[in-house]
Each structure stands twice: as structure tokens, then as C-alpha cells.
Design a protein around this motif. Structure first.
Motif, PDB file in Angstrom:
ATOM      1  N   ALA A 167      45.838 -60.384  29.287  1.00  0.00           N
ATOM      2  CA  ALA A 167      44.970 -59.397  29.935  1.00  0.00           C
ATOM      3  C   ALA A 167      44.562 -58.314  28.937  1.00  0.00           C
ATOM      4  CB  ALA A 167      45.667 -58.781  31.142  1.00  0.00           C
ATOM      5  N   SER A 168      45.469 -57.914  28.091  1.00  0.00           N
ATOM      6  CA  SER A 168      45.158 -56.911  27.088  1.00  0.00           C
ATOM      7  C   SER A 168      44.158 -57.449  26.066  1.00  0.00           C
ATOM      8  CB  SER A 168      46.436 -56.466  26.386  1.00  0.00           C
ATOM      9  OG  SER A 168      46.160 -55.492  25.413  1.00  0.00           O
ATOM     10  N   LEU A 169      44.374 -58.676  25.634  1.00  0.00           N
ATOM     11  CA  LEU A 169      43.456 -59.289  24.679  1.00  0.00           C
ATOM     12  C   LEU A 169      42.056 -59.464  25.275  1.00  0.00           C
ATOM     13  CD1 LEU A 169      45.794 -62.007  23.154  1.00  0.00           C
ATOM     14  CD2 LEU A 169      44.969 -59.933  22.016  1.00  0.00           C
ATOM     15  N   ASP A 170      41.992 -59.759  26.567  1.00  0.00           N
ATOM     16  CA  ASP A 170      40.712 -59.983  27.243  1.00  0.00           C
ATOM     17  C   ASP A 170      40.014 -58.694  27.650  1.00  0.00           C
ATOM     18  OD1 ASP A 170      41.208 -62.689  26.994  1.00  0.00           O
ATOM     19  OD2 ASP A 170      41.901 -62.940  29.067  1.00  0.00           O
ATOM     20  N   SER A 171      40.709 -57.577  27.577  1.00  0.00           N
ATOM     21  CA  SER A 171      40.148 -56.295  28.004  1.00  0.00           C
ATOM     22  C   SER A 171      38.914 -55.948  27.166  1.00  0.00           C
ATOM     23  CB  SER A 171      41.191 -55.194  27.848  1.00  0.00           C
ATOM     24  OG  SER A 171      40.628 -53.940  28.128  1.00  0.00           O
ATOM     25  N   PRO A 172      37.813 -55.600  27.832  1.00  0.00           N
ATOM     26  CA  PRO A 172      36.601 -55.281  27.093  1.00  0.00           C
ATOM     27  C   PRO A 172      36.597 -53.872  26.499  1.00  0.00           C
ATOM     28  CG  PRO A 172      36.195 -55.057  29.425  1.00  0.00           C
ATOM     29  CD  PRO A 172      37.594 -55.586  29.276  1.00  0.00           C
ATOM     30  N   GLY A 173      37.537 -53.064  26.905  1.00  0.00           N
ATOM     31  CA  GLY A 173      37.565 -51.687  26.430  1.00  0.00           C
ATOM     32  C   GLY A 173      37.962 -51.593  24.969  1.00  0.00           C
ATOM     33  N   PRO A 174      37.742 -50.421  24.394  1.00  0.00           N
ATOM     34  CA  PRO A 174      38.108 -50.236  22.989  1.00  0.00           C
ATOM     35  C   PRO A 174      39.628 -50.224  22.825  1.00  0.00           C
ATOM     36  CG  PRO A 174      37.485 -48.152  23.954  1.00  0.00           C
ATOM     37  CD  PRO A 174      37.217 -49.203  24.993  1.00  0.00           C
ATOM     38  N   GLY A 175      40.065 -50.684  21.697  1.00  0.00           N
ATOM     39  CA  GLY A 175      41.487 -50.641  21.396  1.00  0.00           C
ATOM     40  C   GLY A 175      41.909 -49.227  21.026  1.00  0.00           C
ATOM     41  N   VAL A 176      43.177 -49.054  20.840  1.00  0.00           N
ATOM     42  CA  VAL A 176      43.702 -47.750  20.431  1.00  0.00           C
ATOM     43  C   VAL A 176      44.285 -47.914  19.037  1.00  0.00           C
ATOM     44  CG1 VAL A 176      45.331 -45.907  20.984  1.00  0.00           C
ATOM     45  CG2 VAL A 176      44.233 -47.189  22.826  1.00  0.00           C
ATOM     46  N   ALA A 177      43.893 -47.055  18.140  1.00  0.00           N
ATOM     47  CA  ALA A 177      44.364 -47.126  16.762  1.00  0.00           C
ATOM     48  C   ALA A 177      45.877 -46.921  16.692  1.00  0.00           C
ATOM     49  CB  ALA A 177      43.659 -46.075  15.911  1.00  0.00           C
ATOM     50  N   HIS A 178      46.502 -47.601  15.756  1.00  0.00           N
ATOM     51  CA  HIS A 178      47.954 -47.517  15.580  1.00  0.00           C
ATOM     52  C   HIS A 178      48.404 -46.071  15.390  1.00  0.00           C
ATOM     53  CE1 HIS A 178      51.679 -47.633  13.143  1.00  0.00           C
ATOM     54  NE2 HIS A 178      52.009 -48.557  14.019  1.00  0.00           N
ATOM     55  N   ASP A 179      47.692 -45.332  14.557  1.00  0.00           N
ATOM     56  CA  ASP A 179      48.069 -43.934  14.296  1.00  0.00           C
ATOM     57  C   ASP A 179      48.041 -43.095  15.571  1.00  0.00           C
ATOM     58  OD1 ASP A 179      48.413 -44.550  11.642  1.00  0.00           O
ATOM     59  OD2 ASP A 179      46.471 -43.746  11.013  1.00  0.00           O
ATOM     60  N   VAL A 187      48.461 -44.242  18.688  1.00  0.00           N
ATOM     61  CA  VAL A 187      49.589 -44.671  19.515  1.00  0.00           C
ATOM     62  C   VAL A 187      50.874 -44.033  19.008  1.00  0.00           C
ATOM     63  CG1 VAL A 187      50.999 -46.654  20.206  1.00  0.00           C
ATOM     64  CG2 VAL A 187      48.507 -46.839  20.195  1.00  0.00           C
ATOM     65  N   MET A 188      51.087 -44.061  17.713  1.00  0.00           N
ATOM     66  CA  MET A 188      52.304 -43.490  17.145  1.00  0.00           C
ATOM     67  C   MET A 188      52.374 -41.982  17.386  1.00  0.00           C
ATOM     68  SD  MET A 188      53.989 -46.049  16.282  1.00  0.00           S
ATOM     69  CE  MET A 188      55.371 -45.122  15.667  1.00  0.00           C
ATOM     70  N   ALA A 189      51.246 -41.308  17.318  1.00  0.00           N
ATOM     71  CA  ALA A 189      51.223 -39.865  17.587  1.00  0.00           C
ATOM     72  C   ALA A 189      51.631 -39.594  19.033  1.00  0.00           C
ATOM     73  CB  ALA A 189      49.840 -39.293  17.304  1.00  0.00           C
ATOM     74  N   ARG A 190      51.134 -40.417  19.953  1.00  0.00           N
ATOM     75  CA  ARG A 190      51.505 -40.259  21.370  1.00  0.00           C
ATOM     76  C   ARG A 190      52.995 -40.508  21.574  1.00  0.00           C
ATOM     77  NH1 ARG A 190      46.702 -43.630  24.477  1.00  0.00           N
ATOM     78  NH2 ARG A 190      44.950 -42.432  23.664  1.00  0.00           N
ATOM     79  N   VAL A 191      53.512 -41.553  20.943  1.00  0.00           N
ATOM     80  CA  VAL A 191      54.940 -41.874  21.075  1.00  0.00           C
ATOM     81  C   VAL A 191      55.790 -40.752  20.492  1.00  0.00           C
ATOM     82  CG1 VAL A 191      56.758 -43.454  20.288  1.00  0.00           C
ATOM     83  CG2 VAL A 191      54.590 -44.367  21.133  1.00  0.00           C
ATOM     84  N   ASP A 192      55.395 -40.250  19.326  1.00  0.00           N
ATOM     85  CA  ASP A 192      56.137 -39.142  18.717  1.00  0.00           C
ATOM     86  C   ASP A 192      56.149 -37.920  19.629  1.00  0.00           C
ATOM     87  OD1 ASP A 192      56.767 -40.600  16.460  1.00  0.00           O
ATOM     88  OD2 ASP A 192      55.098 -39.814  15.267  1.00  0.00           O
TER      89      ASP A 192
END
Length: 64
Positions: free
Chosen positions: A31-43, A45-50
Motif C-alpha cells: 500500500a505504501s509503494l502504491d501510494s500516489p502521494g509524495p514520499g518523505v525524505a529520510h532526513d 523522517v529522522m528529524a521527526r523521530v529525533d
């Protein structure tokens, strides 16, 4: 000392539970791979997790 987990021992009680989890996981990934929306950059995601980790640490310090 950290607990070493055997790769032979499953976290699931039955093969059926393992198969159900595998099926669920594969559907989520597809489902994630098929999602038409834009991806989220690794940096990003890591900022959010931090930020989540820092907030959890702050709350833990307030309790002690």
C-alpha cells in the motif's frame, strides 16, 4: 548486558500467527509503494523521530 534473542525462536506462538503477520506486513508495504502521494525524505523522517525521542526523554526527566 543486553539480552540476545535467538534467530531460531519465533516471537509468534503459532505458524498461523506468523503467516498472518507476514501477510499484514506485506499489504502495508505494498500500500505504501502504491501510494500516489509524495514520499518523505529520510532526513525529515529522522528529524521527526529525533523530536519524538527528545520529547519522551524530557517527559521522563520531569517525572523523576
Amino acid at each position: 548486558m543486553s539480552l540476545k534473542i535467538s534467530p531460531i525462536v519465533s516471537e509468534f506462538e503459532t505458524e498461523e500467527q506468523a503467516a498472518q503477520y507476514d501477510q499484514w506486513f506485506r499489504k502495508k508495504v505494498q500500500a505504501s509503494l502504491d501510494s500516489p502521494g509524495p514520499g518523505v525524505a529520510h532526513d525529515e523522517v529522522m528529524a521527526r523521530v529525533d523530536a519524538v525521542i527528545r520529547e519522551a526523554e524530557r517527559k521522563a526527566q520531569e517525572k523523576s
